[in-house]
Motif scaffolding. Structure first.
Motif, short mmCIF file in Angstrom:
data_model
loop_
_atom_site.label_atom_id
_atom_site.label_comp_id
_atom_site.label_asym_id
_atom_site.label_seq_id
_atom_site.Cartn_x
_atom_site.Cartn_y
_atom_site.Cartn_z
N LEU A 1 1.75 -63.42 -41.74
CA LEU A 1 1.73 -62.30 -40.66
C LEU A 1 0.30 -62.15 -40.06
O LEU A 1 -0.07 -61.99 -38.82
N ARG A 2 -0.75 -62.03 -41.02
CA ARG A 2 -2.13 -61.86 -40.85
C ARG A 2 -2.66 -62.94 -39.57
O ARG A 2 -3.78 -62.57 -39.06
N LEU B 1 -0.82 -64.86 -37.83
CA LEU B 1 0.10 -64.92 -36.80
C LEU B 1 -0.43 -65.27 -35.34
O LEU B 1 -1.09 -64.16 -34.97
N THR B 2 -0.29 -66.30 -34.60
CA THR B 2 -0.66 -66.31 -33.29
C THR B 2 0.61 -66.83 -32.66
O THR B 2 1.20 -67.55 -33.28
N LYS C 1 -7.86 -57.64 -31.45
CA LYS C 1 -7.34 -58.95 -31.88
C LYS C 1 -8.06 -60.09 -31.61
O LYS C 1 -8.42 -60.68 -30.42
N PHE D 1 -8.53 -64.24 -32.21
CA PHE D 1 -7.85 -65.50 -32.46
C PHE D 1 -8.92 -66.45 -32.97
O PHE D 1 -10.07 -66.71 -32.35
N ILE E 1 4.49 -57.06 -34.17
CA ILE E 1 4.54 -58.47 -34.45
C ILE E 1 3.05 -59.07 -35.00
O ILE E 1 3.24 -59.84 -35.75
N LEU E 2 2.00 -58.62 -34.48
CA LEU E 2 0.75 -59.23 -34.63
C LEU E 2 0.11 -57.91 -35.52
O LEU E 2 0.28 -56.80 -35.35
N VAL E 3 -0.79 -58.48 -36.53
CA VAL E 3 -1.69 -57.64 -37.11
C VAL E 3 -2.83 -57.68 -36.67
O VAL E 3 -3.49 -58.49 -36.34
#
Lengths: 267, 257, 339
Positions: free
Chosen positions: A259-260, A262-263, C13, C15, C75-77
């Protein structure tokens, strides 16, 4: 109240069973095809054991029993679980699973249990047909039969956890097909589903002993045949249960890690 | 266009190199499974029904190469259930190109390279270990027979997946099962009862992928000559595949939106 | 002051994206060097939403709208920053948070593909542990408002996009969540269905549900939301009452004209003082203030100079809103202060 807490999961199990029923035809047909595979194995071993000399301690009726038990365990927990998981993770639909008030891992297990109802029913039918075509198999005495049933039930969570853990790898790779190939190959060999583990050279047997895979085919088959009885059988079941505990905790940890990172596409 | 579509897939797949190696590894392992089985069995017995280790490996290698060809040329057909079920075939129906080829090149099985490599190594090793009297004519016919055998395998994959037009699942369980049926012919056909033997040589001629061609090359058994019929079997399978698509497309109703 | 229902502070957030050269060689090099670039999908968002508020969360594609929703839903951390929704930290207690919220993703359905819509609903009933009487009442109400009657026995795959959205809205609201997130709820829908969905959302807001509506279609937010938050590049660039934005934008229209023969743009500029004319003599656009000229006046002025082959009038879109914010056309209010 356990019943209230269970309600969402019972509903998930029910709907997974229902959605499999919505596609009865492919389900039944795919099972028919698994029967052909069983048929190949039965035909092959019948030829090999025709002389009456046992091979690696297996006579023809025993091998028949072994193949049938491993067929049944092979039917349980089909690839349905991990492939739907893989699809939802890769397409981003997992986002919707995450908005639901249920534990992901428990929900997937419930889903898998719903399918198991159908899978065990069909496996039973196939076994009946195989017995009619290839002859009866020895039935163990009652205490041994009870041990066998326990080990057979333990196959479901154990196999689920193996399949589920490999499904989680979708968070790290885009190519689940390769993962599932590797998992299927390793588990076919090391579970004893392909050929009883005694046929293997020593090092491979030791490898199979220390890994969880033997619990999903070899263990119930050996207990059924009485090749593992009494404390020996209990020890094998204990190993199954131990792996269930270890893998459940490990998979939960892996899920949290997943989950950490997750994209989700379309962000 | 078929070639260009496949080529685009090769490039796209290489974009995700790590995934590519995972796939190669997975495929390599899964191809080893059958060998482990053959090895384990032949460690305890000298032959199966009169067929020796390398003869069985030859049949096995033909099935493996056939498998590789299916993955290379018809992998997209595994997506047919999804394409039909989600109504995505619409896109292909409006293009001026046979749907059957568009479907087949929809995806490229990157595993094909692993499978073909394993298959080729096995084939070469088996042929080297077996004593075949090669003449130019024999070699030429063998090439024709082997090529036809591969056509049989690819067509059977397409036919199995064409079932998606009639069966409404989202996963090709039926086709996967049919593929397993082909695995029966990785072992000598003679171990089966007469009904199953007939079934695998006529209705669903998987026996023409490995067993009959191998038996002909080896000159083994009374029915070795049947291997010469492999081109006929190939023609039959291609016809059925094309017809299956033609009738299947008539049944197609684009789902949902 | 009570804590707002939704509260985000410095929410970020990040990525990681593989940093590859082009082609095969680049891919091969990446295998060894493993270079990544950090990409801030959202970058320090501060957002407070009070109970009962309806907030439009708008921005261009890739501005960070969906990422924000995914952080608020658990859903996202988040990479850093704080977030609390109804007293719950979503990613830490995802399940408790899930009970408080309803989520609709315009591009994804939560309906079971292979089963009748009714079956999906009963699954959700059990999943959210809705008492039977409550479920019956809610379903009856939603069935009436969204006209679901004919859809209940149909499987998910057989629904049209518009039918699917109606069923998805009901699915998200069956457990009567106090907070509803809608991520592009009208994407791909035709005008008629869009209007119906928008009307439904208005009623939802009127009944006191807190709504966060993500969209790049300005039509969605009119009448539904009172407050607009504009994001761009992962940051909030504007937060204030919708009315101000609407008045500002309502002024501006563009007319695109294709004359039959090329015309002198200078002549048009002279005929329509105060407008902005751009383009070629063969095809040009006139941007005008709606309160200064009517569309008819503009068209008449052009027709006086040339024969028109084709013309079209554009209402302002999200791109224009973002541009206006950067141009300073909108006064930026202090972030986090709901109007």
């Amino acid at each position: 109240m356990p019943s209230v807490a269970m309600r969402p999961y019972l509903a998930i199990a029910r709907i997974s069973w229902r959605s499999a029923l919505a596609y009865r035809i492919p389900f039944v047909l795919s099972l028919c095809m698994m029967v052909f595979n069983l048929l190949a194995m039965l035909s092959l071993w019948r030829v090999l054991l025709a002389s009456g000399h046992p091979l690696a301690g297996f006579t023809w009726p025993e091998m028949r029993a072994y193949l049938l038990v491993s067929f049944v365990t092979g039917c349980l927990v089909s690839s349905f679980t991990d492939f739907t998981m893989a699809f939802r993770i890769q397409s981003g639909l997992v986002a919707l699973d995450l908005t639901q008030p249920v534990h992901y891992q428990r929900a997937r297990f419930a889903q898998c249990l719903g399918m198991t109802v159908l899978e065990s029913a069909t496996a039973a039918v196939v076994c009946g047909a195989a017995l009619a075509a290839f002859g009866a198999i020895p039935v163990p005495a009652l205490p041994q039969l009870a041990l066998f049933l326990v080990s057979l039930v333990a196959v479901v969570p154990l196999k689920f956890l193996i399949v589920y853990s490999s499904g989680l790898l979708c968070f790290w790779t885009h190519n689940y097909l390769g993962v599932s190939f590797a998992r299927a190959a390793v588990s076919a060999v090391l579970s004893g589903a392909l050929v009883p583990l005694v046929f293997f050279p020593g090092w491979l047997r030791i490898l199979a002993e220390v890994l969880p895979f033997q619990g999903i085919a070899s263990t119930p088959a050996l207990i059924y045949l009485g090749q593992a009885s009494g404390w020996d059988a209990v020890r094998l079941i204990g190993i199954q249960l131990l792996w269930i505990a270890v893998l459940w905790a490990g998979a939960s940890a892996a899920w949290n890690a997943a989950l950490r990172r997750l994209t989700i596409h379309g962000g | 266009m078929y070639r260009r579509s496949l080529g685009a897939h090769v490039r796209a797949s290489l974009e995700y190199e790590a995934d590519f190696w995972i796939l190669v590894f997975g495929v390599g392992l899964s191809q080893c499974v059958g060998l482990v089985f053959i090895g384990a069995v032949f460690a305890k017995v000298p032959h199966i029904n009169g067929w020796g280790l390398w003869e069985v490996v030859l049949m096995y290698s033909m099935m493996t190469i056939g498998q590789g060809c299916s993955e290379l040329f018809a992998e997209g057909s595994w997506d047919l259930p999804m394409l039909v079920n989600r109504g995505e075939l619409d896109r292909m129906l409006v293009r001026p190109y046979p749907v059957i080829l568009q479907v087949c090149s929809f995806r490229l099985g990157m595993n094909a390279f692993g499978t073909l490599a394993v298959g080729t190594v096995l084939l070469v090793t088996a042929l080297a270990r077996l004593h075949v009297h090669w003449t130019p004519a024999r070699a030429a016919i063998a090439l024709l027979v082997f090529a036809s055998a591969l056509v049989v395998k690819v067509s059977l994959t397409v036919i199995a997946n064409a079932s998606a037009f009639w069966l409404r699942g989202t996963i090709s369980t039926f086709a996967a099962g049919a593929d397993q049926l082909g695995d029966l012919t990785r072992y000598p056909l003679t171990i089966y009862g007469v009904g199953l033997r007939a079934f695998l040589s006529t209705a669903v001629p998987f026996a023409f992928v490995g067993f009959f061609p191998a038996a002909w090359v080896l000159g083994h058994g009374q029915s070795a000559w049947v291997g010469l019929l492999t081109p006929l079997a190939a023609a039959y399978c291609v016809t059925v595949a094309v017809l299956a698509f033609r009738f299947g497309l008539r049944r197609y109703d684009s789902a949902g939106n | 002051m009570d804590e707002p229902l939704i509260r985000a502070r410095a929410l970020t957030k990040t990525f990681r994206r593989p940093d590859k050269g082009p082609g095969l060689a680049g891919s091969a090099r990446h295998l060894i060097t493993r270079k990544y670039t950090e990409h801030h999908a959202i970058d320090g968002i501060d957002l407070d939403v009070a109970a009962g508020e309806a907030v439009a969360y708008v921005g261009r594609n890739g501005a960070g709208k969906s990422t924000t929703v995914k952080l608020l839903t658990g859903i996202l951390v988040p990479s850093s920053g704080e977030v609390r929704v109804a007293g719950v930290v979503p990613h830490q207690d995802r399940i408790a948070n899930a009970r408080n919220i309803g989520v609709v993703f315009g591009q994804r359905t939560q309906l079971w593909w292979d089963l009748p819509v009714r079956e999906t609903f009963t699954l959700l009933r059990d999943m959210y542990r809705i008492p039977p009487e409550r479920y019956r009442a809610t379903l009856a109400r939603l069935t009436e408002v969204l006209d679901l009657g004919p859809l209940l026995p149909v499987t998910g795959r057989k629904l049209s996009l518009g039918q699917r959205m109606r069923a998805d809205l009901a699915a998200a609201l069956l457990h009567e969540p106090p907070i509803v997130y809608l991520d592009e709820p009208t994407i791909g829908l035709d005008i008629e269905v869009k209007d119906r969905v928008r009307e439904f959302l208005r009623d939802l807001v009127a009944n006191g549900t807190t709504v966060l509506l993500t969209t790049h279609d300005l039509g969605d937010i009119e009448d539904v939301c009172r407050r607009i938050v504009i994001v761009d590049g992962g940051r909030i660039i504007h937060d204030g009452p919708l009315a101000a934005v609407r008045d500002e934008l309502a002024r501006e229209r563009s007319m695109h004209v294709q004359p039959a023969v090329p015309v002198d743009l200078a002549a048009i500029r002279a005929a329509l003082p105060g407008t902005e004319v751009s383009g070629e003599p063969g095809e040009f656009s006139i941007r005008f203030d709606r309160f200064a000229y009517s569309a008819g006046q503009v068209a008449a002025a052009v027709m006086g100079l040339a024969e028109i082959r084709d013309f079209r009038i554009d209402e302002p879109g999200i791109e224009d809103v973002v541009r206006r914010v950067y141009e300073g056309g909108l006064v930026e209010s202090p972030t986090g202060a709901p109007a």
